[in-house]
Design a protein around this motif. Sequence first.
Motif: not given
Length: 652
Positions: A251, A254, A258, A317-318, A320-322
Amino acid sequence: MSLYNLLMLIGGLAFFLFGMTVMSNYLEKMAGGRLEGVLRKLTSNPFKSLALGAIITIVIQSSSALTVMLVGLVNSGIMEFSQTIIVIMGSNIGTTLTSWILSLNSISSSNIFISMLKPENFSPVVALIGVFMVMGSKVQKRRDVGTILCGFAVLMYGMTMMSNSVAPIADVPAFQHILVAFDNPFMGVLIGTIFTGVIQSSAASIGVLQALSQTGQISFGMAIPIVMGANIGTCVTAIISGIGVSKKAKRVPVLHVLLNVFGTIVWLTLYLICRYIVGMPVFSEAINSFQIAIFHTIFNIGTVAILLPFSKKLANLIDRILPAGDDSQETEKKKVLLDERILRSPGLAVSQCREKTVEMASLARESFTDCLTFFESGYNDELGDKIEKQEQELDYLQDQLDTFLIKLSGIDLTEEDADLVSEMLHSITDFERIGDHAINITNSAKKMRDRGLKFSKKARSEMAVLASSLREILDLTYQSFHDNDEKKAGEVEPLEEVIDDLITEIKNRHIDRLATGECQPELGITLTDWLTNCERVSDHCSNVAVCIIQTKNSSFETHGYLTAVKQGHEPEFVSEFDAWQEKYQLPENTSRKKKNKGKADKDVKATKDDKNTRTGKTQKSDKNYKSEKTDKSEKVEKSDKSDKREKKDKRD
C-alpha cells in the motif's frame, strides 16, 4: 550539437547522480538511529507528521529513499500503513530543497560576496575543505562530514557541466524541433515521468531542466508539465521496492503513486484551463532556474494542501484497492522480522535491531522469572505453556537477528553503530540461552509434580533467597542493556559472584540434610540441575554486562576485565560485592563442611596451644637446668677454696 557537448551532458549527469548518492548516503549514515527516533514521534497530529516527513527527506536528500524505508518498516510490522500517509506527503515537500540549491547557479553579480553564493564559485572551496577533512582527520565523524562536502562539490560540478554542455545548443535547429514536443503538455508530463523513472531521481531531472532553462529556450508552458511528470517518475523506485512484500507494505508505494498522480491531475487541469481557456501569456515566456524551483515548491505544497483533508478517505480507497485479506498483523510479523529494505538506511537498521534485541532481553527475563515460581508455588500448566512459547519466540528472534546483524555488519557503519552491532551479536546468544535454562527448570518442576516430590522447608527458604538474587540480576541486566548503562552493568558482576557463593553453600547444606534424612535422595539430582541452571543464567547475565562495559571502550577483551575485578584490583567491585553479600544471606544454618572446617580450625588452635605449652615447659626446664648447673659449680668452687685454706694451715 557536437558529440563533445553530448558527452559533457551525460558526464555532468553522471557526476550529479554520483554526488547526490554519496551526499545522501553519508547524511543518512551520520543521522544514524536518530531517524528512527524521529519516525517514532509520529502522532495523530497531521502537521507534526508532515514536518517530520519533510525533515527526514531533507536529511537523506531523497523522497524515494524514504518511501523505500517506509515499505520496509511496514513490511516488518514496525509501522502501521496509516502512519505513512502524511509522512509521504511531507517527503514531497522536503524534496524541493535540492531545486532551490541548484537554482543558485543562475546568480549573476559583480559583487564578490553575492557571486560567492553561486555553487559554481564556492563548491571548489567546499571540495578543498572536504578533502582535507577526509585525508587529515582521524575522527570518523569528521571524515564523514568531509565526504558529504566532497559529494556536494561533485554534485555541483556535474550541474555546471550540464549547464555548459547545453549552452551551445540554444540556436541549433534540431533542438528547436525537440522543444516543439516539450510544448505539448501531455508529452511534457510523459517525458518528465520517463526520464525521472530511468535515472530514479526527481532532483536530477529537475536539475537537468534547470540547466536547459539557462539557454533561454525553455518556456513556462514547457517546464511546468515536465516538473509534474518528474514527481510521478520518482515513484518508480518505490514501486520496485514493493515487489515481494506483504499486502500492507504494498500500500505504501501505491499511496506514493496516487498522491503524485492526483496532484498532477489537479494541477494539469488548472494548467490547461489557464493556458488554453483563459489564454494567459505567461506560458510562452522563458523560465529560469529560480522560477522552476518556485513552481516545484508550489506544486508539492499545493498538492499536500489539497489532499491533506482527504487523507483518511485516501487510506480507505487504498484499502479497497489492496484489501488486507485474512492475514493478521501478527502473521505478517512472523514472516518478516526485519525487512532487508531498511538496510538502505544503516542507522535506522541498527536502531530497529536494537529495539528487537531489547524485546528479546525482556522476553528472556520474563521467561526465567516465571519459571522460578514453580519451586515456590508448584508447577502450573498454563504458565508452563507460556514459557515454552516464549522459548520458541526467543529461538526465532535469535535466528532472525543473527542473520540480519551479520548482513548489517558488512555495511559501512559509524563507529558507534558498529559497536552496537557487535554488542548485539554477542548478547542475543546469551538471551536465547536464558530461555533454554527456563525450559530446563520448567521440565524439572513438572517431573517433581508428577512424582509427588517436594523440597524440605529449609531447602525452600534457601532457594527463595537464591531466586530473589536471580530476579535482581536479571532486572539489572535488562535495565543496563535497555539503557546501555555502563554503571548498572558494573553492578552485575559482583552480584554474580555472590550468587556463585550462594549456590555452593546450598549444595553443601543439601548434602548435610541428605546425611541426616531431612531431604529425599531423589531430590538430589533435581536440586543439582536447578542450581546448575541458575548458575548458568547468572553467567549469561555477566556476559551481557561485561559486553556493555567493554563496548563503551570499543573492546571485547572480557577475560582481562574479569581477571582484574575478581582479583580484587577494583575497589568498587569489592564494595559492591560486600553490599550484595549482606543483602542476600541464607537463613542461619551451618553446613557440615563449614562445621568440619570450624572443628579443624579448633583442632589446629588446640594443637598450637599444646605446642606452646610444651615449648613453655621445655624452656622452664632449661632454665632450672641452668640454675642447678650454676649452683653446682658454685659449690665446687667453694670446696676448692676450703681445701686450699686447709693445706695452707697445715704448712703453717
